[in-house]
Design a protein around this motif. Sequence first.
Motif, short mmCIF file in Angstrom:
data_model
loop_
_atom_site.label_atom_id
_atom_site.label_comp_id
_atom_site.label_asym_id
_atom_site.label_seq_id
_atom_site.Cartn_x
_atom_site.Cartn_y
_atom_site.Cartn_z
N ILE A 38 0.84 -1.21 0.00
CA ILE A 38 0.00 0.00 0.00
C ILE A 38 0.88 1.25 0.00
N LYS A 39 1.98 1.18 0.74
CA LYS A 39 2.92 2.32 0.76
C LYS A 39 3.46 2.56 -0.65
N ILE A 40 3.81 1.47 -1.33
CA ILE A 40 4.36 1.61 -2.69
C ILE A 40 3.31 2.23 -3.62
N VAL A 41 2.04 1.81 -3.45
CA VAL A 41 0.97 2.40 -4.29
C VAL A 41 0.95 3.91 -4.08
N GLN A 42 1.13 4.32 -2.83
CA GLN A 42 1.10 5.77 -2.56
C GLN A 42 2.28 6.49 -3.24
N TYR A 43 3.43 5.82 -3.28
CA TYR A 43 4.56 6.43 -4.01
C TYR A 43 4.19 6.60 -5.48
N ILE A 44 3.60 5.52 -6.05
CA ILE A 44 3.27 5.56 -7.49
C ILE A 44 2.28 6.69 -7.77
N MET A 45 1.33 6.88 -6.83
CA MET A 45 0.33 7.92 -7.04
C MET A 45 0.94 9.32 -7.04
N MET A 46 2.09 9.45 -6.36
CA MET A 46 2.72 10.77 -6.34
C MET A 46 3.19 11.17 -7.74
N VAL A 47 3.57 10.16 -8.55
CA VAL A 47 4.04 10.51 -9.90
C VAL A 47 2.94 10.34 -10.94
N ALA A 48 1.73 9.99 -10.48
CA ALA A 48 0.63 9.75 -11.43
C ALA A 48 0.40 10.90 -12.42
N PRO A 49 0.41 12.17 -11.96
CA PRO A 49 0.15 13.26 -12.91
C PRO A 49 1.15 13.25 -14.08
N TYR A 50 2.42 12.94 -13.78
CA TYR A 50 3.43 12.90 -14.85
C TYR A 50 3.21 11.67 -15.72
N GLY A 51 2.84 10.57 -15.07
CA GLY A 51 2.57 9.32 -15.81
C GLY A 51 1.46 9.50 -16.82
N VAL A 52 0.35 10.12 -16.39
CA VAL A 52 -0.78 10.27 -17.33
C VAL A 52 -0.44 11.30 -18.42
N PHE A 53 0.37 12.30 -18.07
CA PHE A 53 0.81 13.26 -19.10
C PHE A 53 1.50 12.48 -20.23
N ALA A 54 2.45 11.62 -19.85
CA ALA A 54 3.21 10.87 -20.85
C ALA A 54 2.30 9.93 -21.64
N LEU A 55 1.36 9.28 -20.94
CA LEU A 55 0.46 8.33 -21.61
C LEU A 55 -0.40 9.03 -22.66
N ILE A 56 -1.00 10.15 -22.26
CA ILE A 56 -1.92 10.84 -23.17
C ILE A 56 -1.17 11.47 -24.35
N VAL A 73 -4.95 1.35 -7.05
CA VAL A 73 -5.43 2.69 -6.69
C VAL A 73 -6.91 2.62 -6.29
N THR A 74 -7.70 1.83 -7.03
CA THR A 74 -9.12 1.70 -6.68
C THR A 74 -9.23 1.21 -5.23
N MET A 75 -8.44 0.21 -4.87
CA MET A 75 -8.52 -0.33 -3.52
C MET A 75 -8.16 0.71 -2.47
N ASP A 76 -7.10 1.43 -2.77
CA ASP A 76 -6.63 2.45 -1.84
C ASP A 76 -7.71 3.51 -1.61
N ARG A 77 -8.31 4.01 -2.69
CA ARG A 77 -9.32 5.08 -2.58
C ARG A 77 -10.57 4.60 -1.86
N VAL A 78 -11.02 3.41 -2.25
CA VAL A 78 -12.27 2.90 -1.69
C VAL A 78 -12.16 2.71 -0.17
N GLU A 79 -10.99 2.25 0.26
CA GLU A 79 -10.82 2.05 1.70
C GLU A 79 -10.63 3.37 2.44
N LYS A 80 -9.72 4.20 1.91
CA LYS A 80 -9.36 5.40 2.65
C LYS A 80 -10.37 6.52 2.51
N LYS A 81 -10.98 6.65 1.34
CA LYS A 81 -11.86 7.79 1.13
C LYS A 81 -13.34 7.48 1.23
#
Length: 437
Positions: A199-217, A296-304
């Motif tokens: 779960i900690k690693i997922v949070q690290y990945i989410m920190m770079v998500a904005p850059y990741g989706v920029f590159a993908l799109i 990410v879905t799991m993380d959001r559903v539990e935490k939020k």
Amino acid sequence: MKKLPLHTKILLGMTIGLIFGMSAIQFSGVAAFTIDFIKPFGTIFIRSLKMVAVPLVLASLIVGVANIGDISKLSRMGGKTLGIFVATTVISITLGLTTVAILKPGEALPEETRQNLMSMYNENAGSKINVAAEVKTRGPLQPLVDMVPDNIFLASTDNGRMLQVVFFALLVGVALLQTPKEKGATVLSFFNGLNEVIIKIVQYIMMVAPYGVFALIAALIVEIAGDQPDKAWELLYALLWYAITVIIGMFIMMALVYPLLIKYFSKLGYLEFFKGIRPAMLLGFSTSSSTATLPVTMDRVEKKLGVSEEVASFVLPLGATINMNGTSLYQGVSAVFIAQAMGLDLSISQHLMIVLTATLAAVGTAGVPGAGLVMLVIVLEAAGIPAAGIALIMAPERILDMIRTMVNITGDASVSVVVAATEGTLKPADELDKAYE
Ligand code: ASP
């Protein structure tokens, strides 16, 4: 930038990616640069999400099931989950069939456009039909056989065999439930720890998500522009009505069906639901993969949203592999659209066949980009519509894949809220960690 909420940053990443991609296609040098030096970061981003999917499913499902406490509660939850999955799937297909029957986008397609589409995408359609033929030659019970891994270590090295990992994890969870506490304690605490670390690693990945989706799109735009000849844009335009029909159906799912479901069974406001799950929806859109988005879905559903870990870790991995409301709606609309464009009149029994096979196809569709199109071939054949017709809908496929993946994810999240609420394990909003972003 630091202060902005996560979903705003992801949206910004997408928008800048879109603008960048659109500008890049004007200059061939920049387009090549995008493919060589920007696309790899998008690939790295998706890879890192997929990297954590198997260990996350394994650890969280084992811990989730073992913590449920008793077998009867587990089977009640299982029955409820599968029941809601089937119900929402049938609703989504029926909705698709209704929308396409009212709007009749296939009848508006001029004969010349139809010929052009068929000749342009024939080859591409052929390869999908071959893949589908392979799937079809397997016996009727093959999906059941496919659920059971012959080697769990092999299965866990292949993201496409997620259902096998789910099966094994369920079994370990159940066995742990029935093992004396002192003997199972080490195993349980190992998986507990592993779960926290992932779960900690997922949070690290989410920190770079904005850059990741920029590159993908950005890379996606350049690639689409590269393989669509000028004429294809015209044809894409001709298919606008079809695409709009699919989108209207999905919109009703999101704006009406899920809110009603959530409102009826839980105290969670739909706006809160939507706000909580937003980053996962955006990622689903950018990656076109429910499996990649699962952590990410799991993380959001539990935490939020306050869904308990036992429910989230049970419902979501299953949902990402077998519950695909967006995909089944898309299949319903597409099957009828193709029939309309080819001048075929579908009987009631052919419509029922579409509902039945699209429900089964949703189970068989992997949570990866483009899987829904392959399974559509099987739906078409079962309903007696020529499979070559998928050539007609190939042009907007990628964008519809992005949208249906987003709906698939929203559907899974809604079901997890309903199951948690009816099990009495949905945390009230004021007990949630407000600081969690
Ligand atoms: N891309 C979809 C998903 O991952 C599956 C599909 O192709 O419909 O949910």
